[in-house]
Design an enzyme around this catalytic site. Structure first.
Site, short mmCIF file in Angstrom:
data_model
loop_
_atom_site.label_atom_id
_atom_site.label_comp_id
_atom_site.label_asym_id
_atom_site.label_seq_id
_atom_site.Cartn_x
_atom_site.Cartn_y
_atom_site.Cartn_z
N CYS A 1 -10.53 -5.01 -3.23
CA CYS A 1 -11.29 -6.01 -2.50
C CYS A 1 -12.71 -5.56 -2.22
O CYS A 1 -12.96 -4.39 -1.92
CB CYS A 1 -10.58 -6.32 -1.19
SG CYS A 1 -9.01 -7.14 -1.46
N ASN B 1 0.79 -1.22 0.00
CA ASN B 1 0.00 0.00 0.00
C ASN B 1 0.83 1.28 0.00
O ASN B 1 0.30 2.37 0.11
CB ASN B 1 -0.98 -0.01 1.18
CG ASN B 1 -2.05 -1.06 0.96
OD1 ASN B 1 -2.23 -1.56 -0.16
ND2 ASN B 1 -2.77 -1.41 2.01
N ARG C 1 -7.36 -0.38 -7.01
CA ARG C 1 -7.91 0.95 -6.72
C ARG C 1 -6.92 2.06 -7.07
O ARG C 1 -7.20 3.23 -6.91
CB ARG C 1 -8.30 1.05 -5.23
CG ARG C 1 -9.34 0.02 -4.85
CD ARG C 1 -9.91 0.26 -3.50
NE ARG C 1 -10.61 1.52 -3.38
CZ ARG C 1 -11.79 1.77 -3.94
NH1 ARG C 1 -12.40 0.86 -4.66
NH2 ARG C 1 -12.36 2.94 -3.78
N1 EPU Z 1 -14.21 6.22 1.78
C1 EPU Z 1 -15.29 6.97 1.34
N2 EPU Z 1 -15.11 7.80 0.26
C2 EPU Z 1 -13.91 7.92 -0.39
C3 EPU Z 1 -12.80 7.16 0.08
C4 EPU Z 1 -12.99 6.31 1.16
O1 EPU Z 1 -16.38 6.88 1.90
O2 EPU Z 1 -13.82 8.69 -1.36
C5 EPU Z 1 -14.39 5.29 2.92
C6 EPU Z 1 -14.19 3.84 2.49
O3 EPU Z 1 -15.35 3.29 1.91
C7 EPU Z 1 -13.78 3.16 3.78
C8 EPU Z 1 -12.99 4.26 4.50
O4 EPU Z 1 -13.37 5.50 3.88
O5 EPU Z 1 -14.92 2.83 4.53
C9 EPU Z 1 -11.50 4.12 4.45
O6 EPU Z 1 -11.06 4.02 3.10
P1 EPU Z 1 -9.61 4.52 2.65
O7 EPU Z 1 -9.78 5.55 1.59
O8 EPU Z 1 -8.83 4.88 3.86
O9 EPU Z 1 -9.03 3.20 2.03
P2 EPU Z 1 -8.30 2.99 0.63
O10 EPU Z 1 -7.34 4.10 0.38
O11 EPU Z 1 -9.29 2.64 -0.42
C10 EPU Z 1 -6.24 1.74 1.63
C11 EPU Z 1 -5.64 0.39 1.43
C12 EPU Z 1 -6.53 -0.67 2.08
C13 EPU Z 1 -6.66 -0.35 3.56
C14 EPU Z 1 -7.20 1.07 3.74
C15 EPU Z 1 -7.27 1.48 5.20
C16 EPU Z 1 -4.51 0.66 -0.66
C17 EPU Z 1 -4.42 0.30 -2.10
N3 EPU Z 1 -5.50 0.12 0.01
O12 EPU Z 1 -7.50 1.68 0.96
O13 EPU Z 1 -5.84 -1.90 1.95
O14 EPU Z 1 -7.54 -1.27 4.16
O15 EPU Z 1 -6.38 2.01 3.03
O16 EPU Z 1 -6.01 1.42 5.79
O17 EPU Z 1 -3.68 1.38 -0.12
C18 EPU Z 1 -5.59 -4.19 1.65
O18 EPU Z 1 -4.37 -3.98 1.55
O19 EPU Z 1 -6.09 -5.35 1.70
C19 EPU Z 1 -6.51 -3.06 1.70
C20 EPU Z 1 -7.82 -3.19 1.56
#
Ligand code: EPU
Length: 448
Positions: A132, A35, A108
């Site tokens: 995921c 990540n 993503r």
């Molecule tokens: N969210 C919103 N709107 C947005 C963006 C996010 O409502 O525009 C919500 C999401 O639906 C979720 C929460 O905010 O409920 C947190 O999402 P976040 O944006 O922090 O997650 P992400 O950037 O999509 C990354 C990691 C994830 C990890 C999360 C939290 C990457 C590629 N993915 O996701 O990793 O769980 O941060 O730490 O960096 C994994 O590695 O298996 C994985 C899922």
């Protein structure tokens, strides 16, 4: 040298048979964080020069980002064995929409191409996103951030989103309603070259984000991070390439730690970093797991006797990571008593427990918040709390991998269980766990 990061024989190898019930014992190495590495590769797009990223793991996500960069005319050399990726973004061009589309649904990361492409080309096309299925995972914060910085977002295209910035991007005051990792990275990647100052409050401050800030600073960016989660970015005229060694993948390290606990094993995780895992290590100790930190990594083991139950709530950094939760739940099925896990990051991250129950675990899901952290899912219809009663012996069975972390958790369950398990869709795990089959064999697992 150009090599594919995920070997082709692994791609077709989508089923694994596990003969469980044996402790995992030995030593494995964990490389850079999935990540972070993918985001650092996108950051290279900001500079018309060469960037070198080290400690890169051999995972599918790196391959997907490499392909996306290449579609935009960027030269990417991947030395999988050495873990070095060299990116020359001297030349950047608009990718063919149909080509970009072939990678839609893979990850993503494409949404993070927006800022760099807007700076280099004035426009970007973002395909439908993958990743995921652990909740709705909207991108509203990303799009709102881009709009505030001056981008025009057109969602009319049937295959994705077209974003333009005819007058360039400019600094803005942005507040995130939730400290989203991706939206924080979006803001960083878009604001570093914007005209003027950007203030991002309510930002996420995960170690992977701080490593991205370090990369951007090496490139020439001006970024400061306040203790109240406010990030201030002063736009600069141009950036240069970087050389950087990725921080270790603390999710993979914790996954192997959980595997050691669940299987009564003893695993030395080379490369594991105590600083980034403090919250996990505290929980590990409370459960009764032993660990020993040295300069090269962390040894995790089950000391014998009963494991103790715990109550945990997932949260943004420095809280207990949501991605640590799934592997640890398998270990908690072996603890004596009632454990509680309140998931506050994703609304739908307990689907993976169903196969665990079929294997013999006692896990009950609740829509109520079983914890005290502020939670967006309160009074909503999501089963986002779990009560786990143990210890329960697990028995091998057929399992379909639902998502990356859930899939690895099933693998741990199969290794813990007596008898034979067949796990389908196992290649999903290649997205984030480098050479996990080789590592399992090195730890004495019986798999075919
Ligand atoms: N969210 C919103 N709107 C947005 C963006 C996010 O409502 O525009 C919500 C999401 O639906 C979720 C929460 O905010 O409920 C947190 O999402 P976040 O944006 O922090 O997650 P992400 O950037 O999509 C990354 C990691 C994830 C990890 C999360 C939290 C990457 C590629 N993915 O996701 O990793 O769980 O941060 O730490 O960096 C994994 O590695 O298996 C994985 C899922």
């Amino acid at each position: 040298m150009m090599t594919n990061l995920v070997k082709s024989d692994q791609k077709s190898d989508d089923v694994i048979k596990v003969f469980g019930g044996k402790p995992l014992e030995g030593s494995i190495r964990v490389r850079g964080a999935k990540n972070f590495v993918s985001k650092a590769m996108v950051a290279a797009l900001l500079a018309p020069g060469t960037s070198v990223l080290k400690n890169v793991p051999e995972i599918r996500d790196v391959q997907v980002v490499s392909d996306l960069l290449r579609l935009h005319g960027v030269q990417v050399d991947v030395n999988g064995a050495e873990g070095i990726v060299t990116i020359d973004a001297s030349h950047v061009e608009l990718a063919d929409v149909a080509d970009v589309d072939t990678l839609s649904g893979s990850s993503r990361i494409p949404i993070l191409f927006s800022g760099p492409l807007l700076h280099r080309l004035g426009e970007a096309f973002i395909p439908a996103l993958g990743g995921c299925r652990i909740g709705d995972r909207p991108i509203d914060f990303h799009l709102e951030t881009l709009r505030k910085l001056g981008a025009k977002v057109n969602k009319e295209h049937k295959d994705g989103i077209h974003i333009t910035a005819p007058d360039g991007l400019h600094g803005a005051k942005i507040h995130l309603p939730y400290p989203s990792v991706g939206a924080t990275e979006q803001t960083l990647l878009a604001a570093v070259l914007a005209d003027g100052k950007t203030e991002l409050s309510g930002a996420a401050i995960e170690p992977e984000i701080m490593d991205l800030v370090a990369v951007l600073q090496k490139m020439g960016a001006l970024i400061s991070v306040d203790v109240d989660r406010t990030i201030r970015i002063e736009g600069v005229e141009s950036l240069r390439g970087y050389t950087h060694t990725s921080l270790t993948d603390r999710i993979e390290a914790a996954s192997w730690a959980s595997a050691a606990l669940a299987t009564h094993g003893d695993i030395f995780v080379k490369g594991a970093d105590q600083d980034d895992m403090m919250t996990f290590l505290n929980v590990y100790r409370r459960i009764g797991g032993e660990f020993d930190v040295d300069d090269n990594g962390i040894r995790f083991w089950h000391p014998g006797g009963d494991l103790k139950p715990v109550a945990i709530e997932t949260d943004v950094h420095p809280g207990f990571m949501t991605d640590w939760q799934q592997p640890l739940v398998v270990a908690l099925t072996q603890a004596k008593g009632l454990s509680i896990v309140h998931e506050t990051v994703y609304e739908n991250r307990f689907g993976f427990t169903k196969p665990l129950v079929q294997m013999g675990a006692t896990i009950q899901l609740y829509k109520e918040c079983l914890g005290s952290l502020p939670c967006r899912f309160q009074q909503r219809n999501f089963e986002h709390s779990a009560v786990i009663f143990g210890p329960t012996p697990l028995e091998g069975r057929d399992i379909d991998v639902p998502d990356l972390r859930g899939g690895f958790s099933h693998l741990i369950a199969a290794l813990t269980a007596k008898g034979e398990s067949t796990i389908h869709g196992i290649s999903l795990i290649d997205r984030g766990y480098a050479d996990f089959r080789g590592k399992l064999r090195a730890l004495g697992a019986e798999i075919i």
